[in-house]
Design an enzyme around this catalytic site. Structure first.
Site, PDB file in Angstrom:
ATOM      1  N   TYR A 107       0.799  -1.237   0.000  1.00 22.80           N
ATOM      2  CA  TYR A 107       0.000   0.000   0.000  1.00 22.80           C
ATOM      3  C   TYR A 107       0.827   1.281   0.000  1.00 22.80           C
ATOM      4  CZ  TYR A 107      -4.574  -2.167   0.415  1.00 22.80           C
ATOM      5  OH  TYR A 107      -5.735  -2.856   0.154  1.00 22.80           O
ATOM      6  N   LYS A 165       2.752 -15.433   2.274  1.00 19.31           N
ATOM      7  CA  LYS A 165       3.040 -16.173   1.038  1.00 19.31           C
ATOM      8  C   LYS A 165       4.556 -16.326   0.971  1.00 19.31           C
ATOM      9  CE  LYS A 165       1.587 -17.992  -2.856  1.00 19.31           C
ATOM     10  NZ  LYS A 165       0.834 -19.242  -2.936  1.00 19.31           N
ATOM     11  N   ASP A 191      -3.327 -18.462   0.242  1.00 22.13           N
ATOM     12  CA  ASP A 191      -4.257 -19.135  -0.685  1.00 22.13           C
ATOM     13  C   ASP A 191      -5.033 -20.221   0.049  1.00 22.13           C
ATOM     14  OD1 ASP A 191      -1.747 -20.340  -0.477  1.00 22.13           O
ATOM     15  OD2 ASP A 191      -1.580 -20.858  -2.595  1.00 22.13           O
ATOM     16  N   ASP A 245      -6.735  -7.111   3.385  1.00 20.45           N
ATOM     17  CA  ASP A 245      -7.836  -6.485   2.643  1.00 20.45           C
ATOM     18  C   ASP A 245      -8.696  -7.564   1.998  1.00 20.45           C
ATOM     19  OD1 ASP A 245      -9.342  -4.435   1.374  1.00 20.45           O
ATOM     20  OD2 ASP A 245      -8.202  -4.764  -0.458  1.00 20.45           O
ATOM     21  N   ASP A 251     -12.759  -9.277   3.076  1.00 14.17           N
ATOM     22  CA  ASP A 251     -13.970  -9.311   2.236  1.00 14.17           C
ATOM     23  C   ASP A 251     -14.536 -10.735   2.224  1.00 14.17           C
ATOM     24  OD1 ASP A 251     -13.772  -6.556   1.526  1.00 14.17           O
ATOM     25  OD2 ASP A 251     -14.455  -6.976  -0.512  1.00 14.17           O
TER      26      ASP A 251
HETATM   27  C1  IPM Z   1     -10.663  -1.225   2.707  1.00 17.32           C
HETATM   28  C2  IPM Z   1     -10.643  -0.645   1.310  1.00 17.32           C
HETATM   29  C3  IPM Z   1      -9.399   0.219   1.112  1.00 17.32           C
HETATM   30  C4  IPM Z   1      -8.194  -0.699   1.245  1.00 17.32           C
HETATM   31  C5  IPM Z   1      -9.319   0.987  -0.203  1.00 17.32           C
HETATM   32  C6  IPM Z   1     -10.543   1.850  -0.431  1.00 17.32           C
HETATM   33  C7  IPM Z   1      -8.095   1.856  -0.252  1.00 17.32           C
HETATM   34  O1  IPM Z   1     -10.745  -1.663   0.361  1.00 17.32           O
HETATM   35  O2  IPM Z   1     -10.612  -0.457   3.680  1.00 17.32           O
HETATM   36  O3  IPM Z   1     -10.777  -2.442   2.853  1.00 17.32           O
HETATM   37  O4  IPM Z   1      -7.793  -1.346   0.279  1.00 17.32           O
HETATM   38  O5  IPM Z   1      -7.654  -0.765   2.346  1.00 17.32           O
HETATM   39 MN    MN Z   2     -11.177  -3.604   1.226  1.00 19.33          MN
END
Ligand code: IPM
Ligand code: MN
Ligand code: NAD
Length: 354
Positions: free
Chosen positions: A138, A189, A222, A246, A250
């Site tokens: 990042y 990884k 993975d 990140d 999700d």
């Molecule tokens: C998150 C988002 C951010 C990230 C983006 C918007 C920069 O996806 O907070 O999970 O990748 O950290």
């Molecule tokens: Mn995110």
């Protein structure tokens, strides 16, 4: 206890809608407990950026650190800013500029009905992901060579420092110790990233030695992605790098019913911290009273707990749970209500019962 001062940055898209409801929940719980909290809005957004050319004001971080206990943010992202420049300046600007090295993302299933996995109950999905939040892929170091030509070269550097890796791993173990969790899993990884993730391996080994009562284990990222959806019961505390964190959060949001359910904190222990739902600005559903406000409301609870309002945080969590069990939710998790109405079902439960 002192009054709390919160800077509120609704941001873009559904961020504005869900943060309005998170603020209503905070105000309701504060009124019910007789405590004081001030919520000060800041219009740092794509709209403001497009109008003024300013994303994060020059003195913004100093002003936040001097005047506020925490920041509550909605989401950043707008198709009118295709390179997402304002989001990088504001969101990553705060994460990096305030050195918020812990991205704390709790993963908790509230109702079996919300989990896409068969036979999985709330007790089976209850873990925390600690994502390194200030370095890795990042840092936006890298560049282009011969850009726009067939010979173009593009790089993004995965920057890992011993200090950065150690402090997030240590935080994960300390959290496990403080909360009675028995397992910490590090995911990397290192079979391919033989320099940067070898550092993660070595530091993990060193740090775990100081926590003999905790079972430390490892998975390549993975395999972790598979195991999260195969059997989430395995996990208590996961620690990983910025980009992997990140992505796996999700996936983890999916276990809870989707991105509309997931909360997060960007924390520097002892300093001002930033709280935001895991989801983004969701342009296609923005402005339609569709977005699930629970991720933002649960984020408000996480923030209040962090700031010492544990009872108020627990009341918000309980109200969310009741509303979910009653089916008074938005459509993404099977209800029929709009954003405002689903939030009202929670906020009503926070008001004093006469
Ligand atoms: C998150 C988002 C951010 C990230 C983006 C918007 C920069 O996806 O907070 O999970 O990748 O950290
Ligand atoms: Mn995110
Ligand atoms: P997103 O999280 O906005 O949406 C992904 C999917 O989840 C969509 O189908 C969306 O409708 C659904 N969703 C998300 N939140 C929801 C909610 N509260 N209720 C119901 N459904 C919900 O991710 P994206 O589409 O990849 O990104 C959109 C924009 O948001 C991009 O500009 C991205 O960079 C940005 N983003 C910002 C943040 C942040 O500010 N923290 C986080 C992620 C993405």
């Amino acid at each position: 206890m002192k009054d709390l001062r919160i800077a509120v940055v609704p941001g873009d898209g559904i961020g504005v809608e869900v943060i309005r409801e998170a603020c209503a929940a905070i105000e309701a719980v504060a009124a019910a407990s007789g405590k004081r909290i001030t919520l000060t809005p800041f219009d740092w957004s794509a709209d403001a950026y497009l109008k003024t050319g300013v994303s994060l004001p020059a003195d913004g971080l100093k002003m936040l650190a001097e005047n506020f206990d925490a920041i509550l943010l909605g989401a950043m992202g707008d198709p009118r800013v295709p390179d997402n420049r304002h989001a990088a300046d504001i969101l990553l600007g705060m994460r990096f500029g305030l050195d918020l090295y812990v991205n704390h993302r709790p993963v908790k299933l509230l109702d079996a009905r919300l989990c896409p996995l068969k036979g999985v109950e709330p007790k089976d999905v209850d873990f925390v992901v600690f994502r390194e939040n200030t370095e890795g892929l990042y840092v936006m170091m890298g560049g282009n060579f011969k850009k726009g030509t067939p010979d173009e070269v593009a790089t993004d550097i995965d920057l890992n420092t011993r200090k950065g890796v150690e402090r997030i791993i240590r935080h994960a173990f300390e959290y496990a110790r403080a909360t009675g969790r028995k397992k910490v899993l590090m995911s990397d990884k290192s079979n391919v990233l033989i320099h940067a993730h070898d550092l993660w391996q070595r530091v993990f080994k060193e740090v775990k030695a100081g926590f003999p009562e905790i079972t430390a284990s490892h998975m390549y990222v993975d395999n972790l992605s598979l195991q999260l959806v195969r059997d989430p019961r395995q996990f208590e505390v996961i620690v990983t790098s910025n980009m992997f964190g990140d992505i796996v959060t999700d996936i983890a949001a999916g276990l809870q019913g989707g991105l509309g359910m997931a909360a997060s904190g960007n924390i520097h222990p002892g300093k001002i911290s930033l709280f935001e739902p895991v989801h983004g600005s969701s342009p296609p559903i923005a402005g339609k009273n569709i977005a699930n406000p629970i991720g933002a409301i649960a984020t408000a609870a996480l923030m209040l707990a962090h700031l010492g309002w544990k009872e108020e945080a627990a009341r918000i969590d309980a109200a969310v749970l009741e509303a979910v069990r009653a089916g008074q939710t938005t459509v993404d998790i099977g209800g029929t209500l709009g954003t405002r109405e689903a939030a009202a079902a929670i906020v009503e439960r926070l008001k004093p019962r006469s």
